[in-house]
Design a protein around this motif. Sequence first.
Motif, PDB file in Angstrom:
ATOM      1  N   ALA A   1      38.285  48.884 -30.299  1.00  0.00           N
ATOM      2  CA  ALA A   1      38.055  48.391 -28.945  1.00  0.00           C
ATOM      3  C   ALA A   1      36.670  48.869 -28.532  1.00  0.00           C
ATOM      4  O   ALA A   1      36.400  50.064 -28.518  1.00  0.00           O
ATOM      5  CB  ALA A   1      39.120  48.932 -28.002  1.00  0.00           C
ATOM      6  N   ALA A   2      35.787  47.928 -28.227  1.00  0.00           N
ATOM      7  CA  ALA A   2      34.419  48.318 -27.896  1.00  0.00           C
ATOM      8  C   ALA A   2      33.861  47.555 -26.703  1.00  0.00           C
ATOM      9  O   ALA A   2      33.036  48.074 -25.981  1.00  0.00           O
ATOM     10  CB  ALA A   2      33.512  48.114 -29.103  1.00  0.00           C
ATOM     11  N   GLY A   3      34.293  46.338 -26.513  1.00  0.00           N
ATOM     12  CA  GLY A   3      33.707  45.469 -25.493  1.00  0.00           C
ATOM     13  C   GLY A   3      33.644  46.073 -24.108  1.00  0.00           C
ATOM     14  O   GLY A   3      32.573  46.305 -23.564  1.00  0.00           O
ATOM     15  N   GLN A   4      34.770  46.333 -23.531  1.00  0.00           N
ATOM     16  CA  GLN A   4      34.846  46.897 -22.182  1.00  0.00           C
ATOM     17  C   GLN A   4      35.407  48.306 -22.256  1.00  0.00           C
ATOM     18  O   GLN A   4      36.466  48.599 -21.719  1.00  0.00           O
ATOM     19  CB  GLN A   4      35.730  46.003 -21.297  1.00  0.00           C
ATOM     20  CG  GLN A   4      35.196  44.610 -21.067  1.00  0.00           C
ATOM     21  CD  GLN A   4      33.899  44.620 -20.268  1.00  0.00           C
ATOM     22  OE1 GLN A   4      33.684  45.478 -19.429  1.00  0.00           O
ATOM     23  NE2 GLN A   4      33.028  43.670 -20.562  1.00  0.00           N
ATOM     24  N   LEU A   5      34.687  49.176 -22.936  1.00  0.00           N
ATOM     25  CA  LEU A   5      35.139  50.554 -23.123  1.00  0.00           C
ATOM     26  C   LEU A   5      35.238  51.256 -21.772  1.00  0.00           C
ATOM     27  O   LEU A   5      34.287  51.281 -21.001  1.00  0.00           O
ATOM     28  CB  LEU A   5      34.170  51.287 -24.043  1.00  0.00           C
ATOM     29  CG  LEU A   5      34.605  52.634 -24.583  1.00  0.00           C
ATOM     30  CD1 LEU A   5      35.904  52.507 -25.371  1.00  0.00           C
ATOM     31  CD2 LEU A   5      33.524  53.225 -25.459  1.00  0.00           C
ATOM     32  N   VAL A   6      36.404  51.807 -21.485  1.00  0.00           N
ATOM     33  CA  VAL A   6      36.652  52.508 -20.231  1.00  0.00           C
ATOM     34  C   VAL A   6      36.444  53.994 -20.476  1.00  0.00           C
ATOM     35  O   VAL A   6      37.122  54.588 -21.315  1.00  0.00           O
ATOM     36  CB  VAL A   6      38.100  52.245 -19.733  1.00  0.00           C
ATOM     37  CG1 VAL A   6      38.346  52.961 -18.416  1.00  0.00           C
ATOM     38  CG2 VAL A   6      38.360  50.753 -19.595  1.00  0.00           C
ATOM     39  N   VAL A   7      35.494  54.598 -19.756  1.00  0.00           N
ATOM     40  CA  VAL A   7      35.203  56.016 -19.899  1.00  0.00           C
ATOM     41  C   VAL A   7      35.220  56.680 -18.531  1.00  0.00           C
ATOM     42  O   VAL A   7      35.121  56.009 -17.510  1.00  0.00           O
ATOM     43  CB  VAL A   7      33.835  56.268 -20.587  1.00  0.00           C
ATOM     44  CG1 VAL A   7      33.796  55.657 -21.970  1.00  0.00           C
ATOM     45  CG2 VAL A   7      32.690  55.753 -19.744  1.00  0.00           C
ATOM     46  N   VAL A   8      35.355  58.001 -18.544  1.00  0.00           N
ATOM     47  CA  VAL A   8      35.285  58.781 -17.318  1.00  0.00           C
ATOM     48  C   VAL A   8      34.290  59.913 -17.512  1.00  0.00           C
ATOM     49  O   VAL A   8      33.903  60.222 -18.642  1.00  0.00           O
ATOM     50  CB  VAL A   8      36.664  59.364 -16.910  1.00  0.00           C
ATOM     51  CG1 VAL A   8      37.617  58.252 -16.535  1.00  0.00           C
ATOM     52  CG2 VAL A   8      37.239  60.240 -17.998  1.00  0.00           C
TER      53      VAL A   8
ATOM     54  N   THR B   1      46.114  52.808 -15.594  1.00  0.00           N
ATOM     55  CA  THR B   1      47.082  51.801 -15.161  1.00  0.00           C
ATOM     56  C   THR B   1      46.412  50.432 -15.007  1.00  0.00           C
ATOM     57  O   THR B   1      46.900  49.432 -15.529  1.00  0.00           O
ATOM     58  CB  THR B   1      47.726  52.222 -13.821  1.00  0.00           C
ATOM     59  OG1 THR B   1      48.361  53.482 -13.999  1.00  0.00           O
ATOM     60  CG2 THR B   1      48.744  51.197 -13.354  1.00  0.00           C
ATOM     61  N   ASP B   2      45.291  50.393 -14.303  1.00  0.00           N
ATOM     62  CA  ASP B   2      44.602  49.125 -14.040  1.00  0.00           C
ATOM     63  C   ASP B   2      44.053  48.479 -15.310  1.00  0.00           C
ATOM     64  O   ASP B   2      44.113  47.264 -15.473  1.00  0.00           O
ATOM     65  CB  ASP B   2      43.453  49.332 -13.047  1.00  0.00           C
ATOM     66  CG  ASP B   2      43.937  49.698 -11.654  1.00  0.00           C
ATOM     67  OD1 ASP B   2      45.151  49.564 -11.366  1.00  0.00           O
ATOM     68  OD2 ASP B   2      43.095  50.148 -10.841  1.00  0.00           O
ATOM     69  N   LYS B   3      43.523  49.290 -16.210  1.00  0.00           N
ATOM     70  CA  LYS B   3      42.888  48.768 -17.434  1.00  0.00           C
ATOM     71  C   LYS B   3      43.845  48.725 -18.625  1.00  0.00           C
ATOM     72  O   LYS B   3      43.470  48.274 -19.697  1.00  0.00           O
ATOM     73  CB  LYS B   3      41.661  49.605 -17.802  1.00  0.00           C
ATOM     74  CG  LYS B   3      40.609  49.663 -16.712  1.00  0.00           C
ATOM     75  CD  LYS B   3      40.007  48.309 -16.450  1.00  0.00           C
ATOM     76  CE  LYS B   3      38.903  48.429 -15.415  1.00  0.00           C
ATOM     77  NZ  LYS B   3      38.285  47.141 -15.116  1.00  0.00           N
ATOM     78  N   ARG B   4      45.068  49.235 -18.423  1.00  0.00           N
ATOM     79  CA  ARG B   4      46.099  49.231 -19.454  1.00  0.00           C
ATOM     80  C   ARG B   4      45.635  49.935 -20.735  1.00  0.00           C
ATOM     81  O   ARG B   4      45.744  49.403 -21.838  1.00  0.00           O
ATOM     82  CB  ARG B   4      46.584  47.818 -19.735  1.00  0.00           C
ATOM     83  CG  ARG B   4      47.171  47.152 -18.499  1.00  0.00           C
ATOM     84  CD  ARG B   4      47.762  45.792 -18.744  1.00  0.00           C
ATOM     85  NE  ARG B   4      48.734  45.741 -19.803  1.00  0.00           N
ATOM     86  CZ  ARG B   4      50.032  46.014 -19.682  1.00  0.00           C
ATOM     87  NH1 ARG B   4      50.520  46.364 -18.528  1.00  0.00           N
ATOM     88  NH2 ARG B   4      50.849  45.919 -20.723  1.00  0.00           N
ATOM     89  N   VAL B   5      45.087  51.145 -20.542  1.00  0.00           N
ATOM     90  CA  VAL B   5      44.665  51.974 -21.677  1.00  0.00           C
ATOM     91  C   VAL B   5      45.428  53.292 -21.629  1.00  0.00           C
ATOM     92  O   VAL B   5      45.903  53.705 -20.570  1.00  0.00           O
ATOM     93  CB  VAL B   5      43.140  52.246 -21.678  1.00  0.00           C
ATOM     94  CG1 VAL B   5      42.364  50.956 -21.851  1.00  0.00           C
ATOM     95  CG2 VAL B   5      42.697  52.977 -20.418  1.00  0.00           C
ATOM     96  N   ARG B   6      45.539  53.931 -22.755  1.00  0.00           N
ATOM     97  CA  ARG B   6      46.272  55.200 -22.849  1.00  0.00           C
ATOM     98  C   ARG B   6      45.371  56.378 -23.172  1.00  0.00           C
ATOM     99  O   ARG B   6      45.830  57.518 -23.194  1.00  0.00           O
ATOM    100  CB  ARG B   6      47.357  55.082 -23.919  1.00  0.00           C
ATOM    101  CG  ARG B   6      48.405  54.057 -23.553  1.00  0.00           C
ATOM    102  CD  ARG B   6      49.418  53.917 -24.637  1.00  0.00           C
ATOM    103  NE  ARG B   6      50.413  52.929 -24.261  1.00  0.00           N
ATOM    104  CZ  ARG B   6      51.231  52.354 -25.096  1.00  0.00           C
ATOM    105  NH1 ARG B   6      51.192  52.673 -26.378  1.00  0.00           N
ATOM    106  NH2 ARG B   6      52.106  51.476 -24.675  1.00  0.00           N
ATOM    107  N   HIS B   7      44.098  56.093 -23.433  1.00  0.00           N
ATOM    108  CA  HIS B   7      43.147  57.144 -23.791  1.00  0.00           C
ATOM    109  C   HIS B   7      41.820  56.886 -23.083  1.00  0.00           C
ATOM    110  O   HIS B   7      41.351  55.747 -23.041  1.00  0.00           O
ATOM    111  CB  HIS B   7      42.917  57.175 -25.303  1.00  0.00           C
ATOM    112  CG  HIS B   7      44.166  57.452 -26.061  1.00  0.00           C
ATOM    113  ND1 HIS B   7      45.028  56.452 -26.452  1.00  0.00           N
ATOM    114  CD2 HIS B   7      44.715  58.615 -26.472  1.00  0.00           C
ATOM    115  CE1 HIS B   7      46.062  57.000 -27.083  1.00  0.00           C
ATOM    116  NE2 HIS B   7      45.891  58.308 -27.108  1.00  0.00           N
TER     117      HIS B   7
END
Length: 147
Positions: free
Chosen positions: A80-87, A101-107
């Motif tokens: 998964a690379a396109g819309q990588l969700v980071v904090v 929750t919003d992005k449906r990711v677990r990591h």
Amino acid sequence: MEIVGTVTHLLQEKGSRIWSVKPDATVYEAIELMAGKNIGAVPVVDGGKLLGILSERDYTRNVVLKGRSSKNTSVREIMAAGQLVVVGPDHSVEECLRLMTDKRVRHLPVVENRKLVGILSIGDLVKWIISAQSATINQLTNYIFGE
């Protein structure tokens, strides 16, 4: 109940050890690493730069269900690379939960100054919340009973 804490607090508690793979590694090598370290996802890093993330979900959907071979498929092909969700370190626990929750990711990879400094799982956040709730309950119990 307000959820208190930041990513920095979680990483201090959890530790910031990061297991990663390169994009040209085989999916088999990545899954072998995840199994050996008992983790559900691994960041894909090249030259110190975060390129994506590979999860067990990516493996099942993009290798197993498509009849591909994990030994002949590179991580780059399915990560998964396109819309990588980071904090970042200053994100709150609540913000992390909302993002997951919003992005449906677990990591969630944790990035500071463009450098990967940690990774959080939904399990890490749940553990933090349970610990915070237990501490609150203990404090209230001690207050009520004067201990």
